[in-house]
Design a protein around this motif. Structure first.
Motif, PDB file in Angstrom:
ATOM      1  N   ARG A 184      18.898  15.730 -19.846  1.00 39.09           N
ATOM      2  CA  ARG A 184      19.756  15.185 -20.907  1.00 39.09           C
ATOM      3  C   ARG A 184      18.945  14.452 -21.971  1.00 39.09           C
ATOM      4  O   ARG A 184      19.500  13.984 -22.949  1.00 39.09           O
ATOM      5  CB  ARG A 184      20.774  14.211 -20.313  1.00 39.09           C
ATOM      6  N   GLY A 185      17.654  14.303 -21.742  1.00 41.11           N
ATOM      7  CA  GLY A 185      16.804  13.650 -22.733  1.00 41.11           C
ATOM      8  C   GLY A 185      16.578  12.173 -22.509  1.00 41.11           C
ATOM      9  O   GLY A 185      16.067  11.480 -23.400  1.00 41.11           O
ATOM     10  N   VAL A 186      16.930  11.664 -21.325  1.00 40.93           N
ATOM     11  CA  VAL A 186      16.653  10.256 -21.021  1.00 40.93           C
ATOM     12  C   VAL A 186      15.141  10.079 -20.990  1.00 40.93           C
ATOM     13  O   VAL A 186      14.434  10.842 -20.338  1.00 40.93           O
ATOM     14  CB  VAL A 186      17.299   9.847 -19.669  1.00 40.93           C
ATOM     15  N   ARG A 187      14.645   9.102 -21.731  1.00 44.28           N
ATOM     16  CA  ARG A 187      13.199   8.885 -21.820  1.00 44.28           C
ATOM     17  C   ARG A 187      12.684   7.874 -20.803  1.00 44.28           C
ATOM     18  O   ARG A 187      11.528   7.929 -20.413  1.00 44.28           O
ATOM     19  CB  ARG A 187      12.830   8.430 -23.229  1.00 44.28           C
ATOM     20  N   ARG A 188      13.558   6.930 -20.406  1.00 41.13           N
ATOM     21  CA  ARG A 188      13.148   5.890 -19.454  1.00 41.13           C
ATOM     22  C   ARG A 188      14.225   5.704 -18.400  1.00 41.13           C
ATOM     23  O   ARG A 188      15.384   5.460 -18.722  1.00 41.13           O
ATOM     24  CB  ARG A 188      12.945   4.550 -20.167  1.00 41.13           C
ATOM     25  N   LEU A 189      13.829   5.808 -17.157  1.00 38.61           N
ATOM     26  CA  LEU A 189      14.714   5.556 -16.022  1.00 38.61           C
ATOM     27  C   LEU A 189      14.156   4.343 -15.288  1.00 38.61           C
ATOM     28  O   LEU A 189      12.984   4.334 -14.906  1.00 38.61           O
ATOM     29  CB  LEU A 189      14.756   6.777 -15.092  1.00 38.61           C
ATOM     30  N   VAL A 190      14.990   3.324 -15.128  1.00 40.22           N
ATOM     31  CA  VAL A 190      14.549   2.097 -14.463  1.00 40.22           C
ATOM     32  C   VAL A 190      15.434   1.837 -13.255  1.00 40.22           C
ATOM     33  O   VAL A 190      16.661   1.749 -13.376  1.00 40.22           O
ATOM     34  CB  VAL A 190      14.595   0.881 -15.420  1.00 40.22           C
ATOM     35  N   PHE A 191      14.798   1.724 -12.093  1.00 41.56           N
ATOM     36  CA  PHE A 191      15.466   1.309 -10.873  1.00 41.56           C
ATOM     37  C   PHE A 191      15.185  -0.182 -10.709  1.00 41.56           C
ATOM     38  O   PHE A 191      14.031  -0.604 -10.779  1.00 41.56           O
ATOM     39  CB  PHE A 191      14.910   2.057  -9.656  1.00 41.56           C
ATOM     40  N   VAL A 192      16.231  -0.983 -10.491  1.00 39.73           N
ATOM     41  CA  VAL A 192      16.082  -2.438 -10.420  1.00 39.73           C
ATOM     42  C   VAL A 192      16.374  -2.931  -9.006  1.00 39.73           C
ATOM     43  O   VAL A 192      17.417  -2.607  -8.433  1.00 39.73           O
ATOM     44  CB  VAL A 192      17.040  -3.145 -11.403  1.00 39.73           C
ATOM     45  N   GLU A 217       0.824  -1.213   0.000  1.00 38.28           N
ATOM     46  CA  GLU A 217       0.000   0.000   0.000  1.00 38.28           C
ATOM     47  C   GLU A 217       0.855   1.259   0.000  1.00 38.28           C
ATOM     48  O   GLU A 217       0.529   2.247  -0.669  1.00 38.28           O
ATOM     49  CB  GLU A 217      -0.964  -0.008   1.190  1.00 38.28           C
ATOM     50  N   LEU A 218       1.967   1.244   0.733  1.00 42.33           N
ATOM     51  CA  LEU A 218       2.885   2.385   0.715  1.00 42.33           C
ATOM     52  C   LEU A 218       3.457   2.612  -0.681  1.00 42.33           C
ATOM     53  O   LEU A 218       3.515   3.747  -1.168  1.00 42.33           O
ATOM     54  CB  LEU A 218       4.035   2.160   1.699  1.00 42.33           C
ATOM     55  N   VAL A 219       3.900   1.544  -1.319  1.00 43.88           N
ATOM     56  CA  VAL A 219       4.441   1.657  -2.674  1.00 43.88           C
ATOM     57  C   VAL A 219       3.394   2.261  -3.601  1.00 43.88           C
ATOM     58  O   VAL A 219       3.674   3.224  -4.327  1.00 43.88           O
ATOM     59  CB  VAL A 219       4.920   0.286  -3.213  1.00 43.88           C
ATOM     60  N   LYS A 220       2.202   1.738  -3.563  1.00 49.81           N
ATOM     61  CA  LYS A 220       1.116   2.233  -4.417  1.00 49.81           C
ATOM     62  C   LYS A 220       0.850   3.713  -4.160  1.00 49.81           C
ATOM     63  O   LYS A 220       0.712   4.502  -5.103  1.00 49.81           O
ATOM     64  CB  LYS A 220      -0.148   1.411  -4.169  1.00 49.81           C
ATOM     65  N   ALA A 230      22.369   2.620  -3.076  1.00 50.06           N
ATOM     66  CA  ALA A 230      22.256   1.888  -1.816  1.00 50.06           C
ATOM     67  C   ALA A 230      21.370   2.672  -0.864  1.00 50.06           C
ATOM     68  O   ALA A 230      21.314   3.897  -0.925  1.00 50.06           O
ATOM     69  CB  ALA A 230      23.634   1.677  -1.196  1.00 50.06           C
ATOM     70  N   PHE A 231      20.693   1.965   0.014  1.00 48.65           N
ATOM     71  CA  PHE A 231      19.874   2.584   1.047  1.00 48.65           C
ATOM     72  C   PHE A 231      20.600   2.519   2.388  1.00 48.65           C
ATOM     73  O   PHE A 231      19.997   2.268   3.417  1.00 48.65           O
ATOM     74  CB  PHE A 231      18.515   1.894   1.149  1.00 48.65           C
ATOM     75  N   GLY A 232      21.901   2.716   2.361  1.00 49.34           N
ATOM     76  CA  GLY A 232      22.698   2.689   3.569  1.00 49.34           C
ATOM     77  C   GLY A 232      23.295   1.319   3.800  1.00 49.34           C
ATOM     78  O   GLY A 232      23.092   0.390   3.028  1.00 49.34           O
ATOM     79  N   ALA A 279       9.226   0.172  -0.882  1.00 45.41           N
ATOM     80  CA  ALA A 279       8.516   1.311  -0.308  1.00 45.41           C
ATOM     81  C   ALA A 279       9.458   2.500  -0.146  1.00 45.41           C
ATOM     82  O   ALA A 279       9.093   3.646  -0.451  1.00 45.41           O
ATOM     83  CB  ALA A 279       7.894   0.931   1.037  1.00 45.41           C
ATOM     84  N   MET A 280      10.680   2.251   0.295  1.00 44.31           N
ATOM     85  CA  MET A 280      11.647   3.337   0.467  1.00 44.31           C
ATOM     86  C   MET A 280      12.016   3.948  -0.883  1.00 44.31           C
ATOM     87  O   MET A 280      12.125   5.171  -0.993  1.00 44.31           O
ATOM     88  CB  MET A 280      12.897   2.817   1.198  1.00 44.31           C
ATOM     89  N   LEU A 281      12.190   3.127  -1.906  1.00 46.66           N
ATOM     90  CA  LEU A 281      12.511   3.651  -3.231  1.00 46.66           C
ATOM     91  C   LEU A 281      11.352   4.479  -3.775  1.00 46.66           C
ATOM     92  O   LEU A 281      11.556   5.583  -4.297  1.00 46.66           O
ATOM     93  CB  LEU A 281      12.850   2.506  -4.184  1.00 46.66           C
ATOM     94  N   ALA A 282      10.142   3.978  -3.643  1.00 44.24           N
ATOM     95  CA  ALA A 282       8.972   4.724  -4.120  1.00 44.24           C
ATOM     96  C   ALA A 282       8.855   6.065  -3.394  1.00 44.24           C
ATOM     97  O   ALA A 282       8.582   7.100  -4.018  1.00 44.24           O
ATOM     98  CB  ALA A 282       7.697   3.897  -3.923  1.00 44.24           C
ATOM     99  N   GLU A 283       9.097   6.068  -2.087  1.00 49.23           N
ATOM    100  CA  GLU A 283       9.030   7.313  -1.332  1.00 49.23           C
ATOM    101  C   GLU A 283      10.119   8.276  -1.773  1.00 49.23           C
ATOM    102  O   GLU A 283       9.883   9.482  -1.900  1.00 49.23           O
ATOM    103  CB  GLU A 283       9.147   7.039   0.178  1.00 49.23           C
TER     104      GLU A 283
END
Length: 154
Positions: free
Chosen positions: A92-100, A18-21, A120-122, A133-137
């Motif tokens: 810079r014109g990047v059209r898609r950024l993907v976090f994996v 729910e947090l991510v959403k 990294a998240f620490g 959830a942390m990445l989405a926030e």
């Protein structure tokens, strides 16, 4: 610029889901006027166990994208620096950024080597649901920083 949070494994109904959403919806709405978004979550599962099999299912979603791998050996960034990085990619014109986000054992070494950056998240280890959830926030926070919103406080 479209922003994707790409993760191995599908989350079940949970507070983290729910947090991510919530944060993805907020980031999409707040980012429109800034040329950021939509923000989406893509969850994939490998048919076989192991990092190599996971990398294969992830690769299909990485074509023509700027890829930032979430990895414990990546660089932790202050929120303002994270926002500026996203803005610079957009400018810079990047059209898609993907976090994996990889599976329980992390990401395949070849996929990590081919990523444009690592985040990294620490130094702590986080459950994958919380990492999402942390990445989405943080994506939402970056959008609000770029919009000049009072959400972020230094």
């Amino acid at each position: 610029m479209k922003i994707t949070l790409l993760a191995i494994g599908k989350l079940t109904r949970s507070p983290e889901t729910e947090l991510v959403k919530t944060y993805v919806e907020r980031a999409t709405n707040a980012g429109r006027s800034l040329g950021l978004g939509p923000v989406e979550v893509i969850e994939v599962e490998a048919r076989k166990p192991g990092k190599a099999a996971e990398a294969e299912v992830l690769k299909a979603h990485l074509i023509d994208a700027h890829v930032i791998a979430c990895d414990e050996h990546g660089a932790a960034r202050p929120s303002r620096a994270f926002a500026q990085e996203i803005a610079a990619l957009r400018d810079r014109g990047v059209r898609r950024l993907v976090f994996v986000i990889g599976g329980a054992d992390g990401l395949d070494a070849e996929l990590l080597a081919s990523a444009n950056g690592k985040l990294a998240f620490g130094p702590q280890t986080w459950p994958h649901a919380l990492a999402r959830a942390m990445l989405a926030e943080q994506v939402y926070r970056a959008v609000t920083i770029l919009a000049g919103s009072p959400y972020h406080r230094d």
